[in-house]
Motif scaffolding. Structure first.
Motif, PDB file in Angstrom:
ATOM      1  N   MET A   1       0.845  -1.184   0.000  1.00  0.00           N
ATOM      2  CA  MET A   1       0.000   0.000   0.000  1.00  0.00           C
ATOM      3  C   MET A   1       0.886   1.243   0.000  1.00  0.00           C
ATOM      4  O   MET A   1       1.784   1.373   0.829  1.00  0.00           O
ATOM      5  N   LEU A   2       0.639   2.137  -0.943  1.00  0.00           N
ATOM      6  CA  LEU A   2       1.421   3.366  -1.081  1.00  0.00           C
ATOM      7  C   LEU A   2       0.616   4.551  -0.565  1.00  0.00           C
ATOM      8  O   LEU A   2      -0.567   4.687  -0.886  1.00  0.00           O
ATOM      9  N   ALA A   3       1.250   5.400   0.220  1.00  0.00           N
ATOM     10  CA  ALA A   3       0.608   6.622   0.712  1.00  0.00           C
ATOM     11  C   ALA A   3       1.135   7.800  -0.101  1.00  0.00           C
ATOM     12  O   ALA A   3       2.255   8.271   0.132  1.00  0.00           O
ATOM     13  N   PRO A   4       0.389   8.280  -1.100  1.00  0.00           N
ATOM     14  CA  PRO A   4       0.835   9.413  -1.889  1.00  0.00           C
ATOM     15  C   PRO A   4       1.000  10.675  -1.040  1.00  0.00           C
ATOM     16  O   PRO A   4       0.435  10.781   0.064  1.00  0.00           O
ATOM     17  N   SER A   5       1.729  11.625  -1.573  1.00  0.00           N
ATOM     18  CA  SER A   5       1.975  12.875  -0.839  1.00  0.00           C
ATOM     19  C   SER A   5       0.675  13.557  -0.447  1.00  0.00           C
ATOM     20  O   SER A   5       0.545  14.088   0.661  1.00  0.00           O
ATOM     21  N   GLY A   6      -0.296  13.561  -1.348  1.00  0.00           N
ATOM     22  CA  GLY A   6      -1.564  14.205  -1.047  1.00  0.00           C
ATOM     23  C   GLY A   6      -2.237  13.627   0.176  1.00  0.00           C
ATOM     24  O   GLY A   6      -2.824  14.357   0.984  1.00  0.00           O
ATOM     25  N   SER A   7      -2.168  12.305   0.337  1.00  0.00           N
ATOM     26  CA  SER A   7      -2.784  11.672   1.504  1.00  0.00           C
ATOM     27  C   SER A   7      -2.033  12.016   2.785  1.00  0.00           C
ATOM     28  O   SER A   7      -2.631  12.116   3.857  1.00  0.00           O
ATOM     29  N   LEU A   8      -0.718  12.219   2.679  1.00  0.00           N
ATOM     30  CA  LEU A   8       0.091  12.572   3.844  1.00  0.00           C
ATOM     31  C   LEU A   8      -0.134  14.022   4.282  1.00  0.00           C
ATOM     32  O   LEU A   8       0.258  14.408   5.380  1.00  0.00           O
ATOM     33  N   LEU A   9      -0.763  14.800   3.417  1.00  0.00           N
ATOM     34  CA  LEU A   9      -1.052  16.208   3.706  1.00  0.00           C
ATOM     35  C   LEU A   9      -2.529  16.425   4.038  1.00  0.00           C
ATOM     36  O   LEU A   9      -3.003  17.561   4.051  1.00  0.00           O
ATOM     37  N   ALA A  10      -3.249  15.359   4.341  1.00  0.00           N
ATOM     38  CA  ALA A  10      -4.707  15.437   4.536  1.00  0.00           C
ATOM     39  C   ALA A  10      -5.105  16.458   5.593  1.00  0.00           C
ATOM     40  O   ALA A  10      -6.142  17.116   5.471  1.00  0.00           O
ATOM     41  N   ASP A  11      -4.284  16.612   6.636  1.00  0.00           N
ATOM     42  CA  ASP A  11      -4.624  17.557   7.701  1.00  0.00           C
ATOM     43  C   ASP A  11      -4.562  19.008   7.241  1.00  0.00           C
ATOM     44  O   ASP A  11      -5.097  19.897   7.912  1.00  0.00           O
ATOM     45  N   LEU A  12      -3.941  19.258   6.071  1.00  0.00           N
ATOM     46  CA  LEU A  12      -3.874  20.614   5.511  1.00  0.00           C
ATOM     47  C   LEU A  12      -5.033  20.876   4.549  1.00  0.00           C
ATOM     48  O   LEU A  12      -5.124  21.956   3.982  1.00  0.00           O
ATOM     49  N   HIS A  13      -5.897  19.889   4.372  1.00  0.00           N
ATOM     50  CA  HIS A  13      -7.109  19.996   3.544  1.00  0.00           C
ATOM     51  C   HIS A  13      -6.801  20.429   2.106  1.00  0.00           C
ATOM     52  O   HIS A  13      -7.403  21.382   1.593  1.00  0.00           O
ATOM     53  N   PRO A  14      -5.906  19.715   1.436  1.00  0.00           N
ATOM     54  CA  PRO A  14      -5.630  20.066   0.035  1.00  0.00           C
ATOM     55  C   PRO A  14      -6.778  19.642  -0.871  1.00  0.00           C
ATOM     56  O   PRO A  14      -7.558  18.747  -0.542  1.00  0.00           O
ATOM     57  N   VAL A  15      -6.872  20.281  -2.016  1.00  0.00           N
ATOM     58  CA  VAL A  15      -7.760  19.835  -3.081  1.00  0.00           C
ATOM     59  C   VAL A  15      -6.872  19.288  -4.189  1.00  0.00           C
ATOM     60  O   VAL A  15      -6.019  19.998  -4.721  1.00  0.00           O
ATOM     61  N   SER A  16      -7.049  18.011  -4.519  1.00  0.00           N
ATOM     62  CA  SER A  16      -6.241  17.367  -5.547  1.00  0.00           C
ATOM     63  C   SER A  16      -6.959  17.465  -6.888  1.00  0.00           C
ATOM     64  O   SER A  16      -8.134  17.092  -7.004  1.00  0.00           O
ATOM     65  N   VAL A  17      -6.241  17.966  -7.891  1.00  0.00           N
ATOM     66  CA  VAL A  17      -6.802  18.186  -9.226  1.00  0.00           C
ATOM     67  C   VAL A  17      -6.005  17.370 -10.235  1.00  0.00           C
ATOM     68  O   VAL A  17      -4.800  17.592 -10.416  1.00  0.00           O
ATOM     69  N   LEU A  18      -6.648  16.432 -10.888  1.00  0.00           N
ATOM     70  CA  LEU A  18      -5.990  15.633 -11.911  1.00  0.00           C
ATOM     71  C   LEU A  18      -5.944  16.411 -13.218  1.00  0.00           C
ATOM     72  O   LEU A  18      -6.967  16.916 -13.685  1.00  0.00           O
ATOM     73  N   VAL A  19      -4.769  16.525 -13.801  1.00  0.00           N
ATOM     74  CA  VAL A  19      -4.621  17.163 -15.112  1.00  0.00           C
ATOM     75  C   VAL A  19      -4.829  16.081 -16.168  1.00  0.00           C
ATOM     76  O   VAL A  19      -3.965  15.230 -16.385  1.00  0.00           O
ATOM     77  N   SER A  20      -5.992  16.091 -16.805  1.00  0.00           N
ATOM     78  CA  SER A  20      -6.303  15.106 -17.844  1.00  0.00           C
ATOM     79  C   SER A  20      -6.100  15.731 -19.219  1.00  0.00           C
ATOM     80  O   SER A  20      -5.880  16.942 -19.337  1.00  0.00           O
ATOM     81  N   HIS A  21      -6.215  14.924 -20.262  1.00  0.00           N
ATOM     82  CA  HIS A  21      -5.774  15.405 -21.564  1.00  0.00           C
ATOM     83  C   HIS A  21      -6.391  14.612 -22.702  1.00  0.00           C
ATOM     84  O   HIS A  21      -6.776  13.439 -22.538  1.00  0.00           O
ATOM     85  N   PRO A  22      -6.441  15.204 -23.892  1.00  0.00           N
ATOM     86  CA  PRO A  22      -6.786  14.443 -25.091  1.00  0.00           C
ATOM     87  C   PRO A  22      -5.567  13.640 -25.537  1.00  0.00           C
ATOM     88  O   PRO A  22      -4.497  13.730 -24.923  1.00  0.00           O
ATOM     89  N   ALA A  23      -5.692  12.871 -26.595  1.00  0.00           N
ATOM     90  CA  ALA A  23      -4.547  12.149 -27.136  1.00  0.00           C
ATOM     91  C   ALA A  23      -3.475  13.154 -27.552  1.00  0.00           C
ATOM     92  O   ALA A  23      -3.773  14.219 -28.092  1.00  0.00           O
ATOM     93  N   GLY A  24      -2.219  12.814 -27.264  1.00  0.00           N
ATOM     94  CA  GLY A  24      -1.144  13.729 -27.594  1.00  0.00           C
ATOM     95  C   GLY A  24       0.199  13.139 -27.248  1.00  0.00           C
ATOM     96  O   GLY A  24       0.358  11.904 -27.225  1.00  0.00           O
ATOM     97  N   THR A  25       1.173  13.999 -26.957  1.00  0.00           N
ATOM     98  CA  THR A  25       2.536  13.545 -26.697  1.00  0.00           C
ATOM     99  C   THR A  25       3.125  14.207 -25.467  1.00  0.00           C
ATOM    100  O   THR A  25       2.733  15.311 -25.094  1.00  0.00           O
TER     101      THR A  25
END
Length: 266
Positions: free
Chosen positions: A186-210
C-alpha cells in the motif's frame, strides 16, 4: 465554462526583463477550486500543464499572494530565489540551469516548458505581482521515500506561510489524496500525507497527444486520451482515484529537456 483561457499568456507574462509595476493582464479562469492548497497531478513532459499553472498563478495574483510549488530539489531553492530576483538575462538562465537537476534530468520536470513557467513567474514578480516560487522535493541526497519527501517540502512551506494560496504541480500519483496499491504494498501518496492541511487534488487530464519522457527510451512518447470529461476546463470528480477535481487540457504536446549538452535547449 471558460476552457482555453487558462492556457493563454498575454505579453506581460512572456520572456525577458520586465519593469517593476508594469501592467499585467490575466485571464479569468472559471471553476478554479477555492482552496488554500491545490495539488495538480500531471504526466510530466508536456507544454500544456506548466502553461496551465502559469495562467492560474497569473490570475490568482491579481487579488492575492500566490506561491507556485514545483517538484524540484529543495536544495536548489537558493538558485530559484536568485533567478526570481534577477533580470532574466542569458547569464541568469545559465546559472539556474547549472545543476544536476537540469543537466541530467530527463523525466519532464526539467523541461523547456518548466523553464518557461519559471521565467514567466519571475516576470510576474518583477511586474510587482505577489508571486513566490518554491521547490518541494526533499528527496535528493536523502533516504526519504519520495512521497514523504514531497509532502515534507510542501508542509514546510505551508507552515512558514499559513495563509498564502499554494498551487503545487507534481506527478499524478504524488498528488492523490488517498492511498493506493503499488504491486503488493500500500502506497501513501503525498496528497494523503497532507490530509490535515485539507488540500484539493486536481488531476490534469488530456486528449490524445505527446509528452517527452523516458519509457524506458527517452524521447517523445504518445499518450491516448484520458477517459473522462472531454470538454477543456475544470470539472468535478476525476477518472483517477484520489482526486476530487480534474482539469482537462485542450491539447497535449511534448516539451523536451530545457538543457542539452550543458546548454539551454533552443
Amino acid at each position: 465554462m471558460v476552457a482555453l483561457v487558462a492556457l493563454l499568456l498575454l505579453s506581460a507574462c512572456g520572456h525577458g526583463e520586465r519593469t517593476r509595476g508594469a501592467a499585467v493582464e490575466c485571464p479569468s479562469i472559471a471553476g478554479m477550486p477555492d482552496a488554500l492548497l491545490l495539488l495538480f497531478g500531471e504526466m510530466h513532459g508536456s507544454k500544456e500543464a506548466p502553461a496551465l499553472i502559469r495562467g492560474l498563478a497569473c490570475s490568482v495574483s491579481e487579488k492575492q499572494a500566490v506561491a507556485v510549488g514545483l517538484e524540484m530539489p529543495s536544495q536548489d531553492q537558493a538558485r530559484l530565489d536568485a533567478f526570481m530576483a534577477s533580470g532574466g538575462k542569458a547569464d541568469d538562465v545559465d546559472t539556474l540551469l547549472a545543476t544536476d537537476f537540469w543537466q541530467q534530468g530527463r523525466d519532464g520536470r526539467s523541461s523547456a516548458a518548466m523553464l518557461e513557467l519559471i521565467e514567466d513567474l519571475r516576470a510576474l514578480k518583477q511586474a510587482g505581482r505577489p508571486v513566490t516560487l518554491f521547490a518541494f522535493d526533499d528527496q535528493p541526497g536523502t533516504q526519504l521515500e519520495r512521497n514523504v519527501a514531497i509532502a515534507n517540502g510542501v508542509r514546510r512551506f505551508r507552515e512558514a506561510h499559513p495563509q498564502m494560496r499554494i498551487i503545487a504541480l507534481m506527478g499524478n500519483v504524488h498528488a492523490m489524496s488517498a492511498s493506493m496499491w503499488a504491486g503488493d504494498r500500500m502506497l501513501a501518496p503525498s496528497g494523503s500525507l497532507l490530509a490535515d492541511l485539507h488540500p484539493v487534488s486536481v488531476l490534469v487530464s488530456h486528449p490524445a497527444g505527446t509528452i517527452w519522457a523516458c519509457m524506458p527510451a527517452c524521447g517523445v512518447q504518445s499518450l491516448p486520451a484520458s477517459r473522462d470529461e472531454a470538454v477543456p476546463g475544470f470539472h468535478e470528480g476525476a477518472v483517477m482515484g484520489g482526486y476530487s477535481r480534474s482539469y482537462r487540457l485542450a491539447s497535449l504536446t511534448a516539451s523536451p529537456p530545457a538543457a542539452e549538452n550543458g546548454k539551454p535547449a533552443p
